[in-house]
Design an enzyme around this catalytic site. Sequence first.
Site, PDB file in Angstrom:
ATOM      1  CG  LEU A  18      25.309 -13.677 156.854  1.00 29.08           C
ATOM      2  CD1 LEU A  18      26.342 -14.719 156.422  1.00 29.08           C
ATOM      3  CD2 LEU A  18      24.944 -12.784 155.689  1.00 29.08           C
ATOM      4  CG  ASP A  19      18.319 -14.908 155.737  1.00 26.83           C
ATOM      5  OD1 ASP A  19      18.796 -15.938 155.234  1.00 26.83           O
ATOM      6  OD2 ASP A  19      17.834 -13.991 155.062  1.00 26.83           O
ATOM      7  CB  VAL A  20      18.544 -19.824 158.810  1.00 26.16           C
ATOM      8  CG1 VAL A  20      17.201 -19.852 158.114  1.00 26.16           C
ATOM      9  CG2 VAL A  20      19.069 -21.216 159.056  1.00 26.16           C
TER      10      VAL A  20
END
Length: 153
Positions: A18-20
């Site tokens: 999951l990206d930030v």
Amino acid sequence: MNLIDIEKRDRLHTVGRLDVETTGLILITDDGQWTHRIISPKHRCDKVYLATLAAPLCEEAEARFAEGIVLDGEDRPTLPATVERVSPTLARLTIQEGKYHQVRRMFAALGNHVEQLHRERIGPLTLDNDLAPGESRFLTTEEVNALARAGDE
């Protein structure tokens, strides 16, 4: 990983990323083969995201997602995906692969911007409503086995 208090934590890895700026379900394991069965596009395991969009979803969105979308910088289209309109600016997208920032890039290819992104489900496993952000729980044996079969049914 620093939030997890478990022995041999150094052996753990995430199942996908999951990206930030994305919230939601993330799986953690030490089993590489199990991970591969979930993230490999050939197994076609669903990943379901709820996207809050900057503008209303375009009229042809369902057809475009269903045929696959050529992302900026790529030669081939994504695998077919399904999109459900929850509201004009809220969409539920189901994909079966996990290219770099794929969901955000798919909506961008339709001229839209994802303002918030939340992964709700991987295969048959839906994120527990009673888990607060940052909390975790162990999967049951049944959940582990169901995820290993996900996409091959």
